[in-house]
Motif scaffolding. Structure first.
Motif, mmCIF file in Angstrom:
data_model
loop_
_atom_site.group_PDB
_atom_site.id
_atom_site.type_symbol
_atom_site.label_atom_id
_atom_site.label_comp_id
_atom_site.label_asym_id
_atom_site.label_seq_id
_atom_site.Cartn_x
_atom_site.Cartn_y
_atom_site.Cartn_z
ATOM 1 N N TRP A 297 0.796 -1.217 0.000
ATOM 2 C CA TRP A 297 0.000 0.000 0.000
ATOM 3 C C TRP A 297 0.838 1.281 0.000
ATOM 4 O O TRP A 297 0.288 2.374 -0.125
ATOM 5 C CB TRP A 297 -0.943 0.019 1.214
ATOM 6 C CG TRP A 297 -1.881 -1.156 1.233
ATOM 7 C CD1 TRP A 297 -2.193 -1.979 0.187
ATOM 8 C CD2 TRP A 297 -2.617 -1.656 2.351
ATOM 9 N NE1 TRP A 297 -3.081 -2.952 0.572
ATOM 10 C CE2 TRP A 297 -3.363 -2.786 1.894
ATOM 11 C CE3 TRP A 297 -2.749 -1.266 3.672
ATOM 12 C CZ2 TRP A 297 -4.206 -3.509 2.732
ATOM 13 C CZ3 TRP A 297 -3.591 -1.992 4.512
ATOM 14 C CH2 TRP A 297 -4.309 -3.100 4.046
ATOM 15 N N VAL A 298 2.147 1.147 0.148
ATOM 16 C CA VAL A 298 3.046 2.311 0.100
ATOM 17 C C VAL A 298 3.944 2.171 -1.127
ATOM 18 O O VAL A 298 4.653 1.167 -1.261
ATOM 19 C CB VAL A 298 3.914 2.397 1.375
ATOM 20 C CG1 VAL A 298 4.980 3.488 1.226
ATOM 21 C CG2 VAL A 298 3.041 2.669 2.604
ATOM 22 N N ILE B 245 8.256 5.551 3.128
ATOM 23 C CA ILE B 245 7.118 5.801 4.015
ATOM 24 C C ILE B 245 6.970 7.290 4.278
ATOM 25 O O ILE B 245 5.865 7.848 4.201
ATOM 26 C CB ILE B 245 7.313 5.033 5.336
ATOM 27 C CG1 ILE B 245 7.351 3.521 5.068
ATOM 28 C CG2 ILE B 245 6.195 5.365 6.323
ATOM 29 C CD1 ILE B 245 7.785 2.698 6.260
ATOM 30 N N ALA B 246 8.083 7.970 4.579
ATOM 31 C CA ALA B 246 8.028 9.416 4.850
ATOM 32 C C ALA B 246 7.554 10.186 3.629
ATOM 33 O O ALA B 246 6.742 11.124 3.733
ATOM 34 C CB ALA B 246 9.409 9.903 5.292
ATOM 35 N N SER B 247 8.040 9.807 2.453
ATOM 36 C CA SER B 247 7.627 10.481 1.220
ATOM 37 C C SER B 247 6.141 10.292 0.961
ATOM 38 O O SER B 247 5.438 11.233 0.555
ATOM 39 C CB SER B 247 8.445 9.938 0.042
ATOM 40 O OG SER B 247 7.995 10.483 -1.181
ATOM 41 N N HIS B 248 5.644 9.095 1.204
ATOM 42 C CA HIS B 248 4.231 8.819 0.969
ATOM 43 C C HIS B 248 3.352 9.589 1.935
ATOM 44 O O HIS B 248 2.276 10.072 1.559
ATOM 45 C CB HIS B 248 3.984 7.319 1.114
ATOM 46 C CG HIS B 248 2.594 6.889 0.767
ATOM 47 N ND1 HIS B 248 2.037 7.108 -0.476
ATOM 48 C CD2 HIS B 248 1.636 6.247 1.510
ATOM 49 C CE1 HIS B 248 0.799 6.627 -0.505
ATOM 50 N NE2 HIS B 248 0.541 6.096 0.692
ATOM 51 N N SER C 115 2.008 13.474 1.308
ATOM 52 C CA SER C 115 0.814 13.848 0.550
ATOM 53 C C SER C 115 -0.357 12.922 0.846
ATOM 54 O O SER C 115 -1.277 12.783 0.032
ATOM 55 C CB SER C 115 1.124 13.799 -0.950
ATOM 56 O OG SER C 115 1.583 12.513 -1.336
ATOM 57 N N ALA C 116 -0.320 12.261 2.007
ATOM 58 C CA ALA C 116 -1.332 11.255 2.324
ATOM 59 C C ALA C 116 -2.526 11.861 3.047
ATOM 60 O O ALA C 116 -2.429 12.912 3.693
ATOM 61 C CB ALA C 116 -0.711 10.163 3.187
ATOM 62 N N ASP C 117 -3.671 11.171 2.927
ATOM 63 C CA ASP C 117 -4.858 11.597 3.662
ATOM 64 C C ASP C 117 -4.857 10.965 5.043
ATOM 65 O O ASP C 117 -3.949 10.203 5.404
ATOM 66 C CB ASP C 117 -6.129 11.220 2.898
ATOM 67 C CG ASP C 117 -6.197 9.727 2.560
ATOM 68 O OD1 ASP C 117 -5.568 8.927 3.281
ATOM 69 O OD2 ASP C 117 -6.875 9.377 1.569
ATOM 70 N N MET D 29 -3.289 4.155 8.572
ATOM 71 C CA MET D 29 -2.848 2.825 8.151
ATOM 72 C C MET D 29 -1.357 2.643 8.367
ATOM 73 O O MET D 29 -0.910 1.620 8.902
ATOM 74 C CB MET D 29 -3.182 2.616 6.667
ATOM 75 C CG MET D 29 -2.710 1.299 6.075
ATOM 76 S SD MET D 29 -0.977 1.320 5.484
ATOM 77 C CE MET D 29 -1.109 2.479 4.126
ATOM 78 N N VAL D 30 -0.580 3.648 7.979
ATOM 79 C CA VAL D 30 0.869 3.562 8.145
ATOM 80 C C VAL D 30 1.242 3.521 9.625
ATOM 81 O O VAL D 30 2.114 2.744 10.034
ATOM 82 C CB VAL D 30 1.565 4.738 7.435
ATOM 83 C CG1 VAL D 30 3.047 4.773 7.778
ATOM 84 C CG2 VAL D 30 1.374 4.638 5.921
ATOM 85 N N ALA D 31 0.567 4.353 10.419
ATOM 86 C CA ALA D 31 0.839 4.374 11.858
ATOM 87 C C ALA D 31 0.522 3.017 12.487
ATOM 88 O O ALA D 31 1.282 2.509 13.322
ATOM 89 C CB ALA D 31 0.030 5.470 12.529
ATOM 90 N N LEU D 32 -0.601 2.416 12.071
ATOM 91 C CA LEU D 32 -0.975 1.107 12.597
ATOM 92 C C LEU D 32 0.045 0.053 12.193
ATOM 93 O O LEU D 32 0.446 -0.784 13.016
ATOM 94 C CB LEU D 32 -2.359 0.725 12.072
ATOM 95 C CG LEU D 32 -2.873 -0.674 12.448
ATOM 96 C CD1 LEU D 32 -2.995 -0.807 13.969
ATOM 97 C CD2 LEU D 32 -4.216 -0.957 11.772
ATOM 98 N N ALA D 33 0.474 0.085 10.947
ATOM 99 C CA ALA D 33 1.459 -0.894 10.471
ATOM 100 C C ALA D 33 2.761 -0.776 11.241
ATOM 101 O O ALA D 33 3.326 -1.784 11.691
ATOM 102 C CB ALA D 33 1.704 -0.687 8.980
ATOM 103 N N MET D 34 3.248 0.449 11.407
ATOM 104 C CA MET D 34 4.511 0.649 12.108
ATOM 105 C C MET D 34 4.397 0.254 13.577
ATOM 106 O O MET D 34 5.322 -0.331 14.158
ATOM 107 C CB MET D 34 4.970 2.097 11.951
ATOM 108 C CG MET D 34 5.296 2.474 10.508
ATOM 109 S SD MET D 34 5.847 4.184 10.300
ATOM 110 C CE MET D 34 7.501 4.097 11.027
#
Length: 404
Positions: A37-38, A51-54, A57-59, A65-70
């Protein structure tokens, strides 16, 4: 009511390494979010810079989602490493004990293969932790790949030594009890070799150095073949004994071990295929990948149906997950569910989406992905339940009459 089940610290066996393996598998399952997803252009896997680049510009949903994954990777990665150390500290005393000597003289000697399995899983988890949390790691990855190959080779040597000692005893002088081999417990070495092989295959898929990739592919092939041979032999012997004597109830979770073996070998094959494509001009099609992953997923579903049918027939869950009895082997239930979740992610993204059957992030994509997420959530719940039963229990009270 107080939790007074038998504690892992009082009833330790090598199968408790599966607690570490299960936690590691859950960390990998969260990495699937980032993997698919990234965006990570130019790299086989996402790194912290991607991850930082994505996120720039993320909603809000993507950020969550990224926070949960990490968070999932960090929490279960910590459990994986902590449980590995906890188990390693108990091995010397156990092998010197009467229980250890009895195990080493029985069919159950192969339970010791859970140790190199856990070691290999932790090396894989360590690599994921580095990708997700260590900035600049990719700039030195070509230095790390040979070190990773060396680490997996050492673990592979340990596993081969353990298997050799077991086979030398049971074949050289006899003593293997076919009557009590009424499970798939003897497939644990196959799972171990598959895990070592998939780790060895990682540089083959990711390294830009041809020699590194070539060594990776050759060594991982050896352990892949070893895993397949042992799995086939173990399946035949196990089915033969179960057909005559019925399944050993406490070992019933081993009937699901084919599922994680299949997922790990499938990832191994995909890693090798990518390395062969990049370095050796061996090209497969999207249709080939879809068929391969569909066959592997079909195999997993069949063994899941088979295993769950037997678990229900024997009442295993009522006794060892929800009831008063405890068994370290219950941790073997986590790996199949995690493996199914991971395989579904690959089947959806590398199979259906890559072949144009399903549109990425469409309705069908998320409907199928919900099955993978449900399997992951169920295994998180199971891990919490088992951890509470085995690691957070109070000592079982001893009646006064027994004490006297």
């Amino acid at each position: 009511m107080p939790n007074t089940h038998a504690r892992a610290v009082d009833t330790w066996s090598p199968l408790y390494f599966l607690a570490s393996v299960g936690a590691g598998g859950l960390a990998v399952s969260f990495f699937m979010y980032l993997m698919f997803w990234v965006p990570h252009p130019g790299r086989a896997v996402p790194v912290v810079e991607d991850i930082a680049s994505h996120l720039g510009s993320a909603d809000v949903v993507t950020i969550a989602m990224v926070a949960l994954a990490m968070a999932g990777i960090a929490v279960f990665g910590a459990f994986n490493l902590g449980l590995l150390v906890w188990n390693l500290r108990r091995v010397p005393a156990f092998t010197r004990s009467e229980r250890g000597a009895s195990l080493l003289a029985s069919n159950a000697e192969t339970q010791l293969m859970a140790m190199p399995l856990a070691l290999a899983m932790s090396v894989n988890v360590g690599f994921i932790l580095g990708l997700v949390f260590v900035p600049g790691l990719w700039s030195v990855v070509e230095v790390l790949f040979p070190l990773a190959i060396a680490a997996f080779a050492l673990i592979g040597g340990l596993a081969l030594r353990q298997v050799g000692r077991f086979l030398g005893r049971v074949i050289g002088s006899g003593g293997f009890d076919c009557r009590t081999n009424n499970s798939f417990a003897q497939l644990l070495p196959a799972f171990t070799f598959a895990m070592i092989g998939v780790g060895l295959a990682a540089p083959g898929a990711m390294s830009a150095t041809l020699s590194t990739a070539g060594i990776s592919i050759v060594l991982s092939t050896f352990f892949m073949v070893a895993a397949v041979v042992i799995a086939l032999v173990g399946l035949v012997l196990g089915v033969r004994a179960m057909m005559e004597h019925g399944v050993a109830v406490e070992q019933a979770p081993t009937l699901l071990i084919v599922v994680p073996i299949t997922t790990v070998l499938g990832i191994l094959a995909m890693r090798q295929g990518h390395g062969l494509h990049v370095h050796f001009a061996s090209h497969g099609t999207a249709g080939d990948m879809l068929v391969l992953l569909s066959r592997l997923l079909s195999l997993e579903v069949l063994f899941l149906l088979f295993g769950m049918t037997i678990l229900r027939a024997t009442g295993y869950l009522k006794r060892f997950v929800f009831g008063s009895e405890t068994s370290a082997g219950a941790y073997a239930l986590i790996c199949p569910g995690v493996a199914l979740s991971v395989m579904l992610h690959f089947w959806i993204n590398k199979g259906l989406v890559a072949a144009g059957v399903v549109t990425k992030f469409g309705v069908a994509y998320w409907a199928l992905g919900a099955v993978a997420l449900a399997a992951q959530l169920a295994m998180i719940w199971l891990f919490v339940v088992l951890h509470r039963r085995h690691f957070m229990a109070s000592p079982v009270p001893v009646p006064a009459t027994a004490a006297n």
